[in-house]
Write a protein that holds these residues in place. Structure first.
Motif, PDB file in Angstrom:
ATOM      1  N   ASN A   1      62.472  41.740  -6.482  1.00 56.49           N
ATOM      2  CA  ASN A   1      61.081  42.387  -6.804  1.00 56.49           C
ATOM      3  C   ASN A   1      60.037  41.996  -5.676  1.00 56.49           C
ATOM      4  N   MET A   2      60.479  42.017  -4.500  1.00 56.11           N
ATOM      5  CA  MET A   2      59.354  41.998  -3.347  1.00 56.11           C
ATOM      6  C   MET A   2      59.026  43.468  -3.091  1.00 56.11           C
ATOM      7  N   SER A   3      57.699  43.712  -2.904  1.00 58.41           N
ATOM      8  CA  SER A   3      57.236  45.101  -2.501  1.00 58.41           C
ATOM      9  C   SER A   3      57.733  45.329  -1.384  1.00 58.41           C
ATOM     10  N   GLU A   4      58.175  46.644  -1.088  1.00 62.03           N
ATOM     11  CA  GLU A   4      58.714  47.120   0.272  1.00 62.03           C
ATOM     12  C   GLU A   4      57.517  48.355   0.695  1.00 62.03           C
ATOM     13  N   ILE A   5      56.802  48.353   1.176  1.00 57.83           N
ATOM     14  CA  ILE A   5      55.859  49.332   1.747  1.00 57.83           C
ATOM     15  C   ILE A   5      55.474  48.978   3.298  1.00 57.83           C
ATOM     16  N   VAL A   6      55.616  50.328   3.776  1.00 56.47           N
ATOM     17  CA  VAL A   6      55.592  50.606   5.275  1.00 56.47           C
ATOM     18  C   VAL A   6      53.931  50.814   5.392  1.00 56.47           C
ATOM     19  N   HIS A   7      53.234  49.659   6.040  1.00 52.88           N
ATOM     20  CA  HIS A   7      51.984  49.793   6.390  1.00 52.88           C
ATOM     21  C   HIS A   7      51.503  50.401   7.553  1.00 52.88           C
ATOM     22  N   SER A   8      52.336  50.474   8.651  1.00 51.17           N
ATOM     23  CA  SER A   8      51.701  50.963   9.894  1.00 51.17           C
ATOM     24  C   SER A   8      53.250  51.157  10.653  1.00 51.17           C
ATOM     25  N   ILE A   9      52.793  52.172  11.678  1.00 48.07           N
ATOM     26  CA  ILE A   9      54.201  52.776  12.392  1.00 48.07           C
ATOM     27  C   ILE A   9      53.450  52.852  13.806  1.00 48.07           C
ATOM     28  N   ASP A  10      54.322  52.534  14.886  1.00 50.35           N
ATOM     29  CA  ASP A  10      53.779  52.763  16.225  1.00 50.35           C
ATOM     30  C   ASP A  10      55.224  53.376  16.796  1.00 50.35           C
ATOM     31  N   ILE A  11      54.927  54.243  17.797  1.00 50.62           N
ATOM     32  CA  ILE A  11      56.096  54.847  18.587  1.00 50.62           C
ATOM     33  C   ILE A  11      55.353  54.835  20.236  1.00 50.62           C
ATOM     34  N   HIS A  12      56.339  54.099  20.800  1.00 45.32           N
ATOM     35  CA  HIS A  12      55.991  53.959  22.297  1.00 45.32           C
ATOM     36  C   HIS A  12      56.173  55.286  23.140  1.00 45.32           C
ATOM     37  N   PRO A  13      55.360  55.734  23.795  1.00 44.19           N
ATOM     38  CA  PRO A  13      55.239  57.050  24.526  1.00 44.19           C
ATOM     39  C   PRO A  13      56.529  57.171  25.392  1.00 44.19           C
ATOM     40  N   SER A  14      56.803  56.199  25.725  1.00 46.81           N
ATOM     41  CA  SER A  14      58.238  56.438  26.640  1.00 46.81           C
ATOM     42  C   SER A  14      59.399  56.535  25.691  1.00 46.81           C
ATOM     43  N   ARG A  15      59.485  55.982  24.783  1.00 49.73           N
ATOM     44  CA  ARG A  15      60.734  56.035  23.742  1.00 49.73           C
ATOM     45  C   ARG A  15      60.274  56.513  22.407  1.00 49.73           C
ATOM     46  N   LYS A  16      60.458  58.002  22.419  1.00 44.40           N
ATOM     47  CA  LYS A  16      59.874  58.540  21.232  1.00 44.40           C
ATOM     48  C   LYS A  16      60.788  58.472  20.222  1.00 44.40           C
ATOM     49  N   HIS A  17      61.988  58.056  20.496  1.00 44.65           N
ATOM     50  CA  HIS A  17      63.031  58.143  19.528  1.00 44.65           C
ATOM     51  C   HIS A  17      63.087  57.011  18.649  1.00 44.65           C
ATOM     52  N   ILE A  18      62.323  55.824  19.041  1.00 46.27           N
ATOM     53  CA  ILE A  18      62.167  54.501  18.263  1.00 46.27           C
ATOM     54  C   ILE A  18      61.098  54.640  17.557  1.00 46.27           C
ATOM     55  N   LEU A  19      61.125  54.391  16.228  1.00 45.99           N
ATOM     56  CA  LEU A  19      60.004  54.122  15.228  1.00 45.99           C
ATOM     57  C   LEU A  19      60.076  52.876  14.888  1.00 45.99           C
ATOM     58  N   LEU A  20      58.717  52.116  15.242  1.00 43.94           N
ATOM     59  CA  LEU A  20      58.431  50.711  14.952  1.00 43.94           C
ATOM     60  C   LEU A  20      57.721  50.886  13.593  1.00 43.94           C
ATOM     61  N   ALA A  21      57.933  50.032  12.528  1.00 44.89           N
ATOM     62  CA  ALA A  21      57.355  50.010  11.364  1.00 44.89           C
ATOM     63  C   ALA A  21      57.359  48.541  10.911  1.00 44.89           C
ATOM     64  N   GLY A  22      56.011  48.233  10.282  1.00 47.32           N
ATOM     65  CA  GLY A  22      55.683  47.007   9.588  1.00 47.32           C
ATOM     66  C   GLY A  22      55.313  47.270   8.218  1.00 47.32           C
ATOM     67  N   GLY A  23      55.618  46.185   7.437  1.00 49.40           N
ATOM     68  CA  GLY A  23      55.255  46.515   6.215  1.00 49.40           C
ATOM     69  C   GLY A  23      55.289  45.001   5.478  1.00 49.40           C
ATOM     70  N   SER A  24      55.798  45.155   4.156  1.00 55.05           N
ATOM     71  CA  SER A  24      55.491  44.098   3.251  1.00 55.05           C
ATOM     72  C   SER A  24      56.797  42.999   3.519  1.00 55.05           C
ATOM     73  N   SER A  25      56.479  41.922   2.967  1.00 51.90           N
ATOM     74  CA  SER A  25      57.203  40.678   3.168  1.00 51.90           C
ATOM     75  C   SER A  25      57.660  40.103   4.484  1.00 51.90           C
ATOM     76  N   GLY A  26      56.430  40.256   5.395  1.00 54.86           N
ATOM     77  CA  GLY A  26      56.557  39.806   7.004  1.00 54.86           C
ATOM     78  C   GLY A  26      57.594  41.067   7.606  1.00 54.86           C
ATOM     79  N   THR A  27      57.848  42.013   7.047  1.00 56.75           N
ATOM     80  CA  THR A  27      58.807  42.936   7.803  1.00 56.75           C
ATOM     81  C   THR A  27      58.435  43.651   8.843  1.00 56.75           C
ATOM     82  N   VAL A  28      58.996  43.721   9.919  1.00 61.62           N
ATOM     83  CA  VAL A  28      58.842  44.470  11.015  1.00 61.62           C
ATOM     84  C   VAL A  28      60.122  45.035  11.497  1.00 61.62           C
ATOM     85  N   PHE A  29      60.332  46.290  11.380  1.00 67.40           N
ATOM     86  CA  PHE A  29      61.673  46.802  12.286  1.00 67.40           C
ATOM     87  C   PHE A  29      61.444  48.089  12.826  1.00 67.40           C
ATOM     88  N   ALA A  30      62.351  48.441  13.528  1.00 67.25           N
ATOM     89  CA  ALA A  30      62.696  49.498  14.454  1.00 67.25           C
ATOM     90  C   ALA A  30      63.806  50.295  14.077  1.00 67.25           C
TER      91      ALA A  30
END
Lengths: 355, 734
Positions: free
Chosen positions: A216-245
């Motif tokens: 029951n840990m919350s799982e919400i994306v709070h922020s996204i970033d995309i590097h201009p040189s690599r638009k196919h990679i979505l970086l996301a940060g959210g709940s429980s210390g999670t950062v994933f691409a």
């Protein structure tokens, strides 16, 4: 090892108390070489008044802020974006009331020139949770918990918007980010990410649902970033210390950069909400060559438990700040990536300079 | 607050039974009299929300006509009650609150580990030595928060006539904290308490100027005149200033003033040689004054002696030199009367002449300090310090007691309750909650008094009471409530209960705030509260049309009961409105539900339904056989699953044939599936299952509670016919 040594270099920290809560902040880099500006979205809890202030920073003595211009907002600001074109400094702010505001500023002294607002009831119902300005500053995407995805075209004297999608509240969106002039990404509950293409209407072209099954840990994306040189990679940060691409080319396997996940051996700098993530462009030119296109570029994140850190794939995370209170947002100066701006829960901002 | 209402006489809570003059606020509500109802409630912080309800208009048809003012039925006015303490504004108070969290938390965690250690029967003597050092560190950290004296921007070229440096005015709060620190935390200064007080007064004498003349205010006046005066020594104020500053031990200022004496000027040196010699001799004697203390800051005058015998020796010698100078023959040769008298008076002060001291000081504490310096440098023990203070107050009575003096007298009187009451009355809950740490470190007796559980406080200790009071204040403000848990969790009796209430009170509308509350739950392992908060949030979002968020939070809370209820509502929605177009919107929600075997309640149905729909879609798109087979699989799964509600059976079977869309034949339909040209897709047992379900449904129709699906009347028959045909084909196939 060289990369680590670079990071350990000296850090100049200036803490500045604000007598107001900082809802969001951004660098504003005008044409002037002598001055820099910080855009702060503030909330005065005593008078319940929200405002956007543009503060000038002295390059030699950054702790010396002075107010350049200020604008009273009709409601609390949820997201703040600044266009990265120095000739056309544009500040976009969304509110919890569902309105969107664009402030045009003078390219030299950052004084406010004009303002355009969109506050129609049909635009968003309830708070806007994420906006992003397109590179040229002519279009803005906005998403909300109401499940609407809108595109706003910013003209010289008027705003037009069209609805890209409306889930009628069945899906709530929490973040948005442009990938290219036609494509953008959104994020939401359950670590979900959506990739949209304006040329293909009717819905998202790709979807991702993070599924790390953590009870029951919350799982919400709070922020996204995309590097201009690599638009196919979505970086996301959210709940429980999670950062994933999420790499659109390998959709099934997200790369976990940080987070507490059973069975994963990722070192997590934080265990609580990651409020913001950005690709860290500092010192990249020297090392970018060494990073293969499959590897994720260095990422900076800030968290509810007061951590500001840089994460590099496959390396120990590097803590830049550890505060006793939440770091709610930060911004890397795009023109001068060694410089950082953070807002703290305890009504203060921190200006950092990496050397 | 916990505890019963107590009789003021046996109350330990600072509570004054005599009501002060009520404060009258006049509110403007612009409502026509009469007011039928009035409601008063607390808003955030110190805001009082007053709602006025006008009398309901008997003439309800007046709507739309007349001016709009007539229609206002009520008005809500917020009244901000200002706090009494004007010296620190609200933002600064919050800054102090934020800053004191870390030192407080550190001290508490040290205390906990200390008590663990002492339980393991470690040597208790080392424990005490280390403990006051921790308290001292805490005290210094807090002191730093209260501001450091900042010199005001001064002109680049310093005026040689500037004797008083322009400083930003310190706060009484800081002065009070330092007093507490001197007496309770700083064990090293215990042997030099009088000298510590000398330093303290030097920093804060200007605070006492608010209520009357002080040495500081005299010097400020003198400073103004100095600039214009030519021969300072002719002015009696100059000599008064010197004597007063000397009495309270501001030796640097005295020496600086003395060296402004006209006889130092080059053109006068020749004919005022003796006079100048006397002035200089006094200045040198002053700068060599023996002090019983470890050290003096750079630039401070005097000579330090750490031990009493050394000091006594130096003191006798110094006094001897003064007496010698006093009897010197040079005085006769000094023509300047003011200088002669002024210097002689200075010598009298240095020799501790009580009359002189009394004349040159203004406030009793100044007289008190001058006694420490020149009359009784060996005053030791709070008892004798207290009786000296009493004596000084009798000599210099004040009409009103300054709050700092109230605190000082409480400390000297060794009465912990009085100290606590003074802290609370004059400096507020922040001060009490934090100063208790100093008090308990001060003496065993105080520790027992403050930690003792008391019946009249509902079983909590005084320490806990004051922490709870402070935590309540923090809780009442949107920006500080997040630090209240630090204080609440240090309260063993009532803290956790109040923390739960606090968490339940937080707004849940915005995910940001909700997540901040949940983070606190996570830190203190309050899992049940966190799941309750998530349930509240889930229902809130669901009610406000954010179905996705609603389901998300209820899933997080693993609230099966509500999820099942919601599922029922969703079925109605699905049954009525899902066309293929709107199904796109559902995709995301179904995605959110996830495929894992997590608690999704009856919502699992939606997931399977989506698969079925998808396959049907593909049949239509032309991915024929595999998709058709998959569609059948999904359908059978759906029909077998107990979570699929009965009233859905027929719509499912009939679904795409005559679904909400009109162009039925374009879609893959069950009938199409059943009439699959190549070979039957359903085998005998599958067909039988479906037929049985249809039979069950026909029976259920007779039941009064049955809900008729929104389908054409022949739906049941057409499905039955298709199934029967398929059964026949399946028989042939096998």
């Amino acid at each position: 090892m060289a990369m680590v040594a670079e990071g350990v270099g000296t850090l100049q920290i200036h803490r500045i108390s604000q007598p107001k809560y900082i809802d969001a902040l951004r660098w504003l880099s005008p044409l002037s070489a002598f001055e820099r500006f910080a855009v702060l979205a503030l909330h005065d809890s005593d008078s319940d008044v929200s405002s956007i202030e543009i503060q000038a920073l002295n390059r030699s003595n950054p702790s010396n802020l002075h107010l350049q211009s200020s604008w009273a907002s009709p409601a609390r600001i949820s997201t703040l974006r600044v266009s990265q074109i120095p000739q056309k400094p544009l500040v976009a702010a969304s509110t919890y009331m569902g309105s969107l505001h664009f402030l045009f500023t003078d390219p030299v002294d950052a004084s406010l020139e004009s303002e355009l607002s969109l506050a129609e009831k049909s635009f968003h119902a309830g708070p806007i949770s994420g906006i992003d300005l397109q590179g040229t500053g002519s279009e803005c995407v906005s998403v909300g918990e109401d499940g609407r995805v809108n595109l706003v075209t910013i003209g010289d004297s008027k705003l037009n918007y069209r609805r890209v999608f409306d889930s009628h509240g069945l899906v709530s969106y929490t973040a948005a980010k442009w990938a290219s002039p036609a494509e953008f990404a959104t994020g939401g509950l359950g670590f979900s990410l959506q990739y949209w293409d304006q040329r293909k209407p009717g819905g998202a072209v790709s979807q991702f649902k993070g599924n790390w099954g953590r009870g029951n840990m919350s799982e919400i994306v709070h922020s996204i970033d995309i590097h201009p040189s690599r638009k196919h990679i979505l970086l996301a940060g959210g709940s429980s210390g999670t950062v994933f691409a999420w790499d659109l080319r390998w959709q099934k396997q997200p790369v976990l950069l940080s987070g507490i996940v059973p069975g994963e051996t990722v070192v997590s700098p934080s265990e609580s909400e990651v409020w913001e993530v950005q690709f860290d462009c500092y010192m990249q030119s020297a090392t970018i060559g060494n990073i293969s296109s499959g590897q994720i570029l260095p990422v900076m994140m800030c968290s509810e438990d007061g951590i500001l850190a840089v994460i590099k794939q496959g390396e120990q995370p590097m803590e830049i700040l550890a505060e006793p209170c939440a770091i709610n947002s930060f911004d890397i100066d795009k023109q001068n990536p060694s410089d950082l701006l953070c807002s703290l829960e305890w009504e203060s901002i921190v200006i950092l300079s990496r050397q | 607050m916990p505890g019963r209402m107590s009789d003021p006489s046996d109350s330990l809570v600072p509570f004054s039974p005599d009501v002060r003059d009520p404060v009258v606020y006049s509110l403007h509500h612009d409502l026509k009299a009469p007011i039928s109802r009035l409601s008063i409630s607390w808003s955030k912080g110190n805001c009082l929300r007053v709602s006025f309800f006008g009398k309901k208009s008997s003439n309800s048809s007046a709507e739309g006509s007349g001016n709009s003012n007539d229609q206002i039925g009520g008005k809500v006015v917020e009244v901000k009650l200002s706090s009494e303490d004007g010296e620190i504004d609200e933002a600064q108070k919050r800054r102090i609150a934020y800053g004191s969290v870390s030192p407080f938390a550190l001290l508490q965690s040290r205390k906990n580990s200390m008590s663990l250690l002492s339980k393991m029967s470690m040597g208790s003597s080392t424990y005490h030595v280390e403990w006051w050092e921790h308290v001292m560190e805490y005290s210094k950290d807090i002191n730093l928060l209260l501001g450091s004296p900042k010199p005001l921007p001064s002109p680049v070229i310093e005026d040689p006539k500037t004797v008083l440096k322009a400083m930003e005015k310190p706060t009484c709060l800081k002065a009070a904290w330092e007093l507490m620190e001197i007496f309770y935390a700083d064990k090293q200064s215990q042997a030099w308490l009088p000298e510590s007080l000398v330093d303290w007064l030097a920093d804060y004498d200007n605070l006492l100027s608010e209520t009357g003349t002080t040495v500081y205010s005299k010097l400020v006046d003198l400073q103004k005149e100095l600039v214009t005066l030519q021969a300072v020594e002719d002015n009696p104020k100059y000599w008064e200033g010197i004597s007063s500053a000397l009495a309270v031990g501001w030796l640097e200022i005295v020496v600086k003033l003395l060296r402004l004496h006209g006889s130092y000027q080059l053109d006068q040196l020749g004919n005022r040689e003796t006079e100048n010699g006397l002035v200089e001799a006094v200045a040198v004697l002053i700068s060599k004054m023996p002090r019983i203390r470890t050290e003096l800051a750079v630039g401070r005058l005097g000579e330090c002696y750490k031990t009493k015998p050394d000091f006594v020796k130096a003191w006798e010698k110094w006094r001897g030199q003064i007496t010698k100078l006093e009897c010197s023959a040079f005085w006769v040769q000094c023509d300047h009367r003011q200088t002669r008298e002024g210097l002689k008076n200075v010598l009298q002060i240095m020799l501790g002449n009580t009359n002189s001291l009394n004349t040159v000081t203004s406030h009793w504490i100044e007289l008190y300090i001058s006694h420490f310096l020149y009359v009784r440098p060996f005053t030791m023990g709070l008892e004798s310090m207290y009786s000296l203070a009493q004596k000084c107050m009798q000599l210099k009575p004040t009409s009103s007691t300054h709050r700092l003096m109230g605190l000082l007298l409480g400390i000297l009187g060794e009465n912990t309750e009085v100290v606590l009451a003074e802290c609370s009355r004059s400096f507020g809950p922040w001060m009490v909650a934090h100063a208790v740490e100093l008090l308990t470190a001060g003496s065993k007796q105080a520790e027992i008094l403050l930690h003792e559980e008391r019946y009249n406080l509902g079983g909590i200790s005084i320490e806990e009471l004051h922490r709870l009071v402070y935590a309540q204040i923090l809780s009442s403000h949107a920006l500080t409530w997040q630090i209240a848990p630090i204080y609440l969790t240090s309260c063993t009796k009532q803290g956790m209960g109040l923390l739960e209430i606090l968490l339940y009170k937080q707004p849940i509308q915005h995910n940001h705030l909700l997540l901040k509350s949940l983070e606190i739950c996570r830190l203190y392992e309050l899992d049940s509260i966190s799941s309750n908060i998530m349930k509240i949030a889930g229902i809130h979002h669901w009610k406000h049309g954010k179905k996705g968020s609603g389901i998300f939070w209820l899933q997080q809370a693993q609230d099966e009961v509500r999820l099942n209820r919601i599922a029922q509502q969703l079925f109605d929605f699905v049954g009525k409105s899902i066309s293929d177009e709107s199904f796109k919107q559902w995709e995301g929600l179904i995605e959110l539900l996830g495929s894992e075997a997590r608690t999704v309640g009856g919502l699992e149905f939606l997931h399977k339904y989506r698969d079925f729909k998808k396959s049907l879609q593909q049949v239509q798109d032309g991915h024929i056989t595999d998709a058709a087979r998959q569609a059948v699989e999904s359908l059978i799964l759906l029909m077998k699953n107990p979570s699929t509600p009965q009233r859905f059976w027929l719509p499912l079977l009939h679904d795409s044939r005559t679904g909400p869309g009109i162009e039925a034949e374009k879609r893959g339909s069950l009938v199409k599936l059943l009439n699959w040209s190549e070979h039957p897709l359903l085998n005998i047992s599958q067909t039988n299952l479906l037929l049985n379900k249809l039979q069950e449904l026909s029976m259920a129709k007779l039941h009064p509670d049955f809900i008729e699906a929104d389908l054409p009347p022949h739906a049941l028959n057409s499905v039955r016919l298709a199934l029967a045909t398929n059964l026949g084909r399946a028989f042939l196939e096998e």
